[in-house]
Design an enzyme around this catalytic site. Structure first.
Site, PDB file in Angstrom:
ATOM      1  N   ASP A   1      41.661  70.382 -27.555  1.00  0.00           N
ATOM      2  CA  ASP A   1      40.323  69.953 -27.937  1.00  0.00           C
ATOM      3  C   ASP A   1      40.164  69.843 -29.443  1.00  0.00           C
ATOM      4  O   ASP A   1      40.789  70.565 -30.196  1.00  0.00           O
ATOM      5  CB  ASP A   1      39.302  70.966 -27.416  1.00  0.00           C
ATOM      6  CG  ASP A   1      39.340  71.057 -25.906  1.00  0.00           C
ATOM      7  OD1 ASP A   1      39.360  70.001 -25.262  1.00  0.00           O
ATOM      8  OD2 ASP A   1      39.370  72.191 -25.396  1.00  0.00           O
TER       9      ASP A   1
ATOM     10  N   GLY B   1      63.940  70.416 -29.917  1.00  0.00           N
ATOM     11  CA  GLY B   1      64.881  69.310 -29.717  1.00  0.00           C
ATOM     12  C   GLY B   1      65.211  68.739 -31.076  1.00  0.00           C
ATOM     13  O   GLY B   1      65.361  69.487 -32.049  1.00  0.00           O
TER      14      GLY B   1
ATOM     15  N   GLU C   1      67.261  74.822 -24.647  1.00  0.00           N
ATOM     16  CA  GLU C   1      67.959  74.896 -23.362  1.00  0.00           C
ATOM     17  C   GLU C   1      69.401  75.344 -23.504  1.00  0.00           C
ATOM     18  O   GLU C   1      69.920  76.067 -22.662  1.00  0.00           O
ATOM     19  CB  GLU C   1      68.016  73.494 -22.726  1.00  0.00           C
ATOM     20  CG  GLU C   1      66.852  73.135 -21.873  1.00  0.00           C
ATOM     21  CD  GLU C   1      67.010  71.725 -21.328  1.00  0.00           C
ATOM     22  OE1 GLU C   1      68.115  71.366 -20.856  1.00  0.00           O
ATOM     23  OE2 GLU C   1      66.028  70.970 -21.400  1.00  0.00           O
TER      24      GLU C   1
HETATM   25  N1  LIG Z   1      75.040  72.926 -26.646  1.00  0.00           N
HETATM   26  C1  LIG Z   1      74.188  72.864 -27.663  1.00  0.00           C
HETATM   27  N2  LIG Z   1      74.148  73.858 -28.593  1.00  0.00           N
HETATM   28  C2  LIG Z   1      73.288  73.816 -29.630  1.00  0.00           C
HETATM   29  N3  LIG Z   1      72.423  72.824 -29.839  1.00  0.00           N
HETATM   30  C3  LIG Z   1      72.419  71.819 -28.965  1.00  0.00           C
HETATM   31  C4  LIG Z   1      73.276  71.763 -27.847  1.00  0.00           C
HETATM   32  N4  LIG Z   1      73.021  70.626 -27.164  1.00  0.00           N
HETATM   33  C5  LIG Z   1      72.033  69.993 -27.843  1.00  0.00           C
HETATM   34  N5  LIG Z   1      71.675  70.701 -28.929  1.00  0.00           N
HETATM   35  C6  LIG Z   1      70.657  70.378 -29.939  1.00  0.00           C
HETATM   36  O1  LIG Z   1      69.628  69.662 -29.302  1.00  0.00           O
HETATM   37  C7  LIG Z   1      69.296  68.532 -30.109  1.00  0.00           C
HETATM   38  C8  LIG Z   1      68.796  67.422 -29.229  1.00  0.00           C
HETATM   39  O2  LIG Z   1      67.710  67.882 -28.484  1.00  0.00           O
HETATM   40  P1  LIG Z   1      66.977  66.925 -27.438  1.00  0.00           P
HETATM   41  O3  LIG Z   1      65.823  67.685 -26.876  1.00  0.00           O
HETATM   42  O4  LIG Z   1      68.004  66.411 -26.476  1.00  0.00           O
HETATM   43  O5  LIG Z   1      66.543  65.777 -28.407  1.00  0.00           O
HETATM   44  P2  LIG Z   1      65.283  64.809 -28.430  1.00  0.00           P
HETATM   45  O6  LIG Z   1      64.216  65.561 -29.162  1.00  0.00           O
HETATM   46  O7  LIG Z   1      65.786  63.622 -29.193  1.00  0.00           O
HETATM   47  O8  LIG Z   1      64.933  64.526 -26.992  1.00  0.00           O
HETATM   48  C9  LIG Z   1      70.569  68.177 -30.847  1.00  0.00           C
HETATM   49  O9  LIG Z   1      70.313  67.515 -32.052  1.00  0.00           O
HETATM   50  C10 LIG Z   1      71.179  69.531 -31.071  1.00  0.00           C
HETATM   51  O10 LIG Z   1      70.689  70.059 -32.299  1.00  0.00           O
END
Ligand SMILES: Nc1ncnc2c1ncn2[C@@H]1O[C@H](COP(=O)(O)OP(=O)(O)O)[C@@H](O)[C@H]1O
Ligand SMILES: CC(=O)OP(=O)(O)O
Ligand SMILES: [Mg+2]
Length: 293
Positions: A30, A85, A209
């Site tokens: 909000d 991400g 994740e």
């Molecule tokens: N196994 C991993 N270990 C550490 N970081 C990871 C791993 N896999 C992905 N990442 C991180 O996640 C990022 C991407 O996140 P994601 O949520 O897929 O991106 P977006 O925001 O573009 O959707 C990568 O740039 C990296 O920093």
């Protein structure tokens, strides 16, 4: 107002408060105190400058994933969701809805991200512009595309590369990750104050994740507020199936810590169907005064 999920690098999208895209009704953000910048309110009103928030689908998926996994109803969830991400944001969730979130007028505010700075002193923009004789647009581009983990490390925006570089002894990679985790902890602290305590912290996004290491560093030293990870559960939770969730906090910890692998595609599909059904319903409903035969 809703936490939106559109890409928006320059605020143009944020000025269109009702821009398209899938929005979810349970995720109301909000207008009000948390959404307000302390600007002259005539300017703020004229240009609709306020904190909008982004990553709505991601945060809603984290809330729902946590609620489903723990058998709660969504409207009882009081939690801090961390979408980490390439873009990163935190949200304070009360009664299943977002009451504050770290991204603002644009996705530049808040956490340190892959290439975005997150929070900084706005005076830096003018200062850099004068010192570098660079346009404001140029500085904005640096803040969006050359900053964050990439700018701090001078190496990469990707946490995987930085963890590997840190292992090789590259100090600036370790430093970049430290700044990143510090900022996340700072927001957890802020949102604990906003919520008056939280029952859970929920990690999601590529980093949230997959990186047990970053989760451990974020939660390090947070036992004071009940955040204590179970080392084995955390270490093994690195490849959840899309749509599933897992606890990584120690049994009996005062606050839950969960990882949720958001299934954004299903969420978008479901919301699209809901919107279409609502539109159909409105279409079929006779308008007052028109009367059906
Ligand atoms: N196994 C991993 N270990 C550490 N970081 C990871 C791993 N896999 C992905 N990442 C991180 O996640 C990022 C991407 O996140 P994601 O949520 O897929 O991106 P977006 O925001 O573009 O959707 C990568 O740039 C990296 O920093
Ligand atoms: C909101 C936004 O643009 O974030 P991301 O970089 O995660 O796509
Ligand atoms: Mg993604």
């Amino acid at each position: 107002m809703f936490i939106r999920d559109q890409r928006c690098a320059d605020g143009a999208g944020a000025r269109d408060a009702h821009g398209g895209g899938v929005r979810d009704g349970v995720f109301l953000y909000d207008a009000g105190v948390p959404a307000t910048y302390a600007l002259p309110q005539d300017l703020a009103a004229q240009y609709r400058i306020r904190r909008y928030g982004f990553h709505g689908i991601a945060h809603a998926s984290l809330v729902h994933g946590y609620a489903t996994q723990t058998g709660r109803s969504v409207d009882t969830v009081r939690a801090i969701t961390l979408h980490l991400g390439n873009g990163c944001s935190a949200a304070a969730i009360q009664g299943g809805r977002s009451v504050d979130t770290s991204m603002g007028f644009t996705p530049l505010e808040g956490l340190v991200m892959g290439t975005r700075s997150g929070d900084l002193d706005p005076a830096i923009v003018g200062y850099l512009s004068r010192r570098e004789r660079a346009s404001v647009e140029q500085i904005e581009q640096w803040l969006n595309e050359r900053s964050g983990l990439l700018g701090l490390s001078g190496l990469s925006h990707d946490v995987r590369d930085l963890l590997a570089a840190e292992q090789r002894g590259e100090a600036r990679a370790g430093f970049a990750l430290e700044v990143f985790c510090y900022r996340v902890r700072k927001y957890i602290g802020a949102y604990l104050a906003v919520l008056g305590g939280a029952d859970a912290v929920v990690f999601g996004g590529g980093i949230g994740e997959h990186s047990a290491e970053i989760r451990a560093r974020v939660c390090d030293g947070m036992a004071w507020c009940g955040l204590v990870l179970d080392r084995d559960l955390n270490d093994k939770t690195v490849a959840l199936a899309s749509g599933s969730a897992a606890r990584i906090s120690r049994d009996g910890a005062k606050a839950d810590t969960y990882v949720v692998a958001a299934d954004e595609e299903t969420w978008i599909a479901r919301e699209t169907v809901r919107c279409l059904c609502e539109a159909n319903h409105h279409h079929d409903t006779p308008k007052p005064g028109k009367g059906a035969i």
